[in-house]
Design an enzyme around this catalytic site. Structure first.
Site, short mmCIF file in Angstrom:
data_model
loop_
_atom_site.label_atom_id
_atom_site.label_comp_id
_atom_site.label_asym_id
_atom_site.label_seq_id
_atom_site.Cartn_x
_atom_site.Cartn_y
_atom_site.Cartn_z
N GLY A 109 -16.04 10.52 -70.32
CA GLY A 109 -15.52 9.85 -72.11
C GLY A 109 -13.65 9.08 -72.41
N LYS A 155 -13.06 9.24 -66.40
CA LYS A 155 -13.58 8.90 -66.09
C LYS A 155 -14.71 8.13 -66.98
CE LYS A 155 -13.63 10.95 -62.11
NZ LYS A 155 -13.62 11.25 -60.46
N LEU A 194 -12.67 -4.13 -84.01
CA LEU A 194 -11.72 -3.31 -83.20
C LEU A 194 -11.61 -2.07 -83.89
CD1 LEU A 194 -8.85 -5.86 -83.63
CD2 LEU A 194 -9.69 -5.27 -81.79
N LYS A 242 -24.96 9.45 -88.78
CA LYS A 242 -26.11 9.04 -88.48
C LYS A 242 -26.12 11.12 -87.11
CE LYS A 242 -28.26 7.96 -85.18
NZ LYS A 242 -29.94 8.73 -85.07
N GLU A 253 -17.62 11.17 -76.36
CA GLU A 253 -17.66 12.60 -75.62
C GLU A 253 -18.61 12.37 -74.89
OE1 GLU A 253 -17.03 15.37 -78.73
OE2 GLU A 253 -14.81 15.68 -78.19
N TRP A 307 -28.88 15.19 -79.77
CA TRP A 307 -29.97 16.63 -79.34
C TRP A 307 -29.60 17.75 -79.71
CZ3 TRP A 307 -31.52 18.09 -75.10
CH2 TRP A 307 -32.01 17.45 -74.13
N GLY A 336 -21.31 11.85 -71.44
CA GLY A 336 -22.20 13.61 -69.99
C GLY A 336 -21.03 13.53 -68.64
N VAL A 396 -24.02 7.83 -71.46
CA VAL A 396 -23.03 7.07 -71.15
C VAL A 396 -23.78 5.76 -71.51
CG1 VAL A 396 -22.02 6.05 -69.15
CG2 VAL A 396 -22.29 8.43 -69.62
N ALA A 397 -24.44 5.55 -71.33
CA ALA A 397 -25.15 3.91 -71.78
C ALA A 397 -25.05 3.63 -73.32
CB ALA A 397 -26.46 4.18 -71.08
N THR A 398 -25.71 5.01 -74.53
CA THR A 398 -25.58 4.48 -75.63
C THR A 398 -23.89 4.20 -75.81
OG1 THR A 398 -27.09 5.71 -76.02
CG2 THR A 398 -25.76 5.60 -77.90
N CYS A 417 -23.90 19.79 -71.77
CA CYS A 417 -22.44 18.60 -70.90
C CYS A 417 -21.93 19.42 -70.48
CB CYS A 417 -22.43 17.93 -72.20
SG CYS A 417 -20.84 18.73 -73.53
N GLU A 448 -25.76 12.38 -64.12
CA GLU A 448 -26.28 13.64 -64.82
C GLU A 448 -28.07 13.99 -65.30
OE1 GLU A 448 -25.46 13.07 -68.92
OE2 GLU A 448 -24.17 15.42 -68.79
P1 NAD Z 1 -27.92 9.34 -76.31
O1 NAD Z 1 -26.40 8.13 -76.24
O2 NAD Z 1 -29.33 8.92 -76.12
O3 NAD Z 1 -27.76 9.63 -78.01
C1 NAD Z 1 -27.01 9.52 -79.24
C2 NAD Z 1 -26.80 9.69 -79.85
O4 NAD Z 1 -26.27 8.79 -80.09
C3 NAD Z 1 -28.16 9.73 -80.92
O5 NAD Z 1 -28.18 10.59 -82.56
C4 NAD Z 1 -28.92 8.54 -81.27
O6 NAD Z 1 -29.70 7.84 -81.95
C5 NAD Z 1 -27.64 7.92 -81.02
N1 NAD Z 1 -27.48 6.49 -80.52
C6 NAD Z 1 -28.67 5.96 -79.55
N2 NAD Z 1 -28.32 4.13 -79.22
C7 NAD Z 1 -27.67 4.06 -80.30
C8 NAD Z 1 -26.73 3.15 -80.55
N3 NAD Z 1 -27.12 1.61 -80.13
N4 NAD Z 1 -26.37 2.81 -81.61
C9 NAD Z 1 -25.50 3.43 -82.09
N5 NAD Z 1 -26.31 5.41 -82.18
C10 NAD Z 1 -27.09 5.00 -81.07
O7 NAD Z 1 -27.68 11.28 -75.77
P2 NAD Z 1 -28.95 12.09 -75.96
O8 NAD Z 1 -29.99 12.01 -75.39
O9 NAD Z 1 -28.56 12.17 -77.70
O10 NAD Z 1 -27.77 12.71 -75.73
C11 NAD Z 1 -27.46 13.87 -73.96
C12 NAD Z 1 -26.19 12.97 -73.60
O11 NAD Z 1 -24.95 13.61 -74.61
C13 NAD Z 1 -26.37 13.95 -72.66
O12 NAD Z 1 -25.12 12.77 -71.79
C14 NAD Z 1 -24.74 14.67 -72.43
O13 NAD Z 1 -23.76 14.90 -71.60
C15 NAD Z 1 -24.36 13.84 -74.03
N6 NAD Z 1 -23.61 15.25 -74.77
C16 NAD Z 1 -21.72 14.93 -74.44
C17 NAD Z 1 -20.82 15.63 -74.99
C18 NAD Z 1 -20.05 15.72 -75.11
O14 NAD Z 1 -18.88 16.91 -75.63
N7 NAD Z 1 -19.39 15.66 -73.87
C19 NAD Z 1 -21.97 16.91 -75.59
C20 NAD Z 1 -22.83 17.13 -75.79
C21 NAD Z 1 -23.82 16.02 -75.12
#
Ligand code: NAD
Length: 491
Positions: free
Chosen positions: A458, A455, A250, A181, A256, A157, A258, A236-238, A289, A386
């Site tokens: 990503g 790490k 596979l 999505k 990408e 978001w 946090g 990271v969790a997602t 991020c 983070e």
């Molecule tokens: P999030 O992981 O909660 O959600 C990201 C997307 O994944 C959303 O569209 C969500 O609907 C989807 N999603 C959630 N659960 C899912 C599942 N089980 N299966 C498939 N899709 C699923 O992350 P967030 O809170 O929306 O975003 C914040 C995070 O994004 C922060 O950790 C931030 O650092 C990271 N981020 C990283 C970068 C980068 O380029 N490295 C850029 C922007 C944000």
């Protein structure tokens, strides 16, 4: 069947998915709410397994013809796609501002032009990619990049338009079809993107949009065994869930994630410049991020640096992101705000000192004051995790070895910033384990350059040729130089 469009700040928005070249409604919906003042903006379609199945089926059907067009055949479609984004520049700016709390001025001057470039740059770059020929005494190897197939793109978001186009651009340019999505906390500009794809005349199935919660719509999408790639930006969790699910089929993933990047201020740094840049870490209310949120400042200059940063912070304008003067807008969601407050409260309970901020900001219910915490230990949660809010931590060091150890002392490795004498700063930067690091600067990015983290930040790189490496399959066509004699003894 499609649901009626609704109006957000003068922009007409479809609440539906976009599947097989048309709008598709859902019986289930979820509420879209503005983070600025909690105004309900509309009810958005929530995709079921049937919707994801329809989207992937359509994308799979469209793949061969889109791939067969080649880069020159795809170029005019993608130019029209970018032009359609450009024609809606103001609509994108207003919408992402109201929906995600991103500064409208930043949208208009930075994000929207960049979103257009994300489409055109990769479309044009695809035209320059040549097959590689490897000559050996035995054979000529014709090595080429073939489009992989159906690509799932999942975005967060905090920068929905920028990140969607950053992935869709190279995926489509290299001949894949895409299922996007959208993030459920900020779904509206993705819907506008589907309008642009439609207006550009992308053949049905080349670009699909699914709306819906991650654990329902996103989970159904990434479970589909027909996917050729998953490009994900988020937490990271997602990512762990997605990687595990994709592994069962596979399906290669680009992740990408946090960051907890270091912002290093060496004793020989230009402190005015360093403090001015450190103030930018509060941009987008810290929901960035790649922000350098861990200030690591040489003990000899910490007092002077902190005073200069304080002066920067006192000038920051917290307010409505639609207002041109605003520099810090809202936190995306009440749940995220409570998460930020929780991090700060636990840090303070553990002995951290609040130098400024530390609580909600009076401007509105979802606003958090720019915050600086100090008196920290490396293993403290707030140093390790983070926060994704306007919260910086400050630690001091006395030598290069110490600052490198502190910078490397988390599980993240996305970006970093280092201020100091240029040669000295580069020498320190080369020892920091991270995907990228800015010297005496911040945020310079070029589409030709690689982007990604190591790490827990990503797996994989996107940008430039790295995007094509990810979105394509490498194929070697081997042509022997002498007549080939079939023999069981041939290796
Ligand atoms: P999030 O992981 O909660 O959600 C990201 C997307 O994944 C959303 O569209 C969500 O609907 C989807 N999603 C959630 N659960 C899912 C599942 N089980 N299966 C498939 N899709 C699923 O992350 P967030 O809170 O929306 O975003 C914040 C995070 O994004 C922060 O950790 C931030 O650092 C990271 N981020 C990283 C970068 C980068 O380029 N490295 C850029 C922007 C944000």
């Amino acid at each position: 069947m499609s649901a009626p469009r609704f109006d957000v700040a003068g922009v007409s928005v479809s609440p539906d998915h976009y599947i097989d070249g048309r709008r598709v409604a859902s019986d289930d919906t979820f509420a879209c709410v503005s983070p600025i003042d909690q105004t309900p903006l509309g009810d958005i379609a929530s995709g079921s397994a049937a919707h994801t199945d329809a989207a992937v089926t359509s994308a799979a059907r469209a793949f061969s013809a889109w791939a067969a067009l080649g880069a020159p055949g795809r170029l005019p479609y993608l130019q029209r796609f970018a032009d359609a984004i450009g024609r809606r520049a103001e609509a994108f700016a207003v919408l992402e501002s109201v929906d995600a709390g991103v500064l409208r001025s930043r949208m208009a001057h930075g994000v929207v032009p960049r979103a257009m470039q994300n489409i055109t740059w990769f479309a044009e770059h695809a035209m320059t990619l040549q097959d590689r020929v490897i000559e050996t005494p035995q054979a000529r190897h014709l090595v080429r990049h073939d489009p992989a197939g159906v690509v799932a793109v999942i975005t967060p978001w905090n920068a929905p338009l920028m990140l969607a186009t950053w992935k869709i651009g190279p995926a489509l340019a290299s001949g894949n079809t895409v299922v996007l999505k959208a993030p459920e906390w900020a779904p509206l500009t993705s819907s506008l993107l589907a309008d642009c794809a439609h207006e550009a005349g992308l053949p049905p199935g080349v670009f699909q949009l699914l709306q819906g919660p991650g654990n329902v719509t996103g989970a159904a999408l990434v479970s589909d065994a027909r996917l050729a790639r998953i490009s994900f930006t988020g937490s990271v969790a997602t990512a762990k869930w997605i990687a595990t699910t994709a592994a069962a089929n596979l399906v290669p993933c680009s992740l990408e994630l946090g960051g907890k990047s270091a912002f290093i201020v060496l004793a020989d740094a230009d402190l005015d410049a360093a403090a001015a840049t450190a103030g930018l870490m509060y941009r987008n209310a810290g929901q960035v991020c790649l922000a350098g949120t861990r200030l690591l400042v040489h003990a000899d200059v910490v007092r002077a640096f902190t005073d200069k940063l304080r002066a920067q912070v006192e000038r920051l304008v917290v307010g409505d992101p639609r207002d041109g003067a605003t520099e810090i807008g809202p936190i995306i969601h009440l749940r995220q705000l409570e998460r930020v407050q929780g991090f700060v409260d636990r840090a303070v309970a553990g002995g951290a000192r609040v130098v400024w901020g530390g609580t909600r900001h009076p401007f509105g219910a979802q606003y958090f004051a720019p915050t600086l915490l100090t008196d920290l230990r490396q293993h403290d949660e707030i140093v390790q995790q983070e926060v994704f809010g306007p919260v910086l931590t400050l630690q001091t060091f006395v030598g290069d070895d110490e600052v490198v150890e502190l910078a490397n002392g988390t599980d993240y490795g996305l970006g970093g910033v280092c201020y100091g004498d240029e040669a000295h700063a580069i020498a320190v930067a080369q020892r920091v384990r991270t995907g990228f690091l800015w010297i005496n600067s911040f945020g310079i990015r070029d589409l030709a350059a690689p982007f990604g983290g190591i790490k827990r930040s990503g797996i994989g790189r996107e940008g430039g040729d790295w995007s094509f490496e990810f979105f394509c399959d490498v194929k070697d066509v081997i042509v022997p130089k002498q007549p080939f004699k079939a023999s069981f003894s041939h290796r």
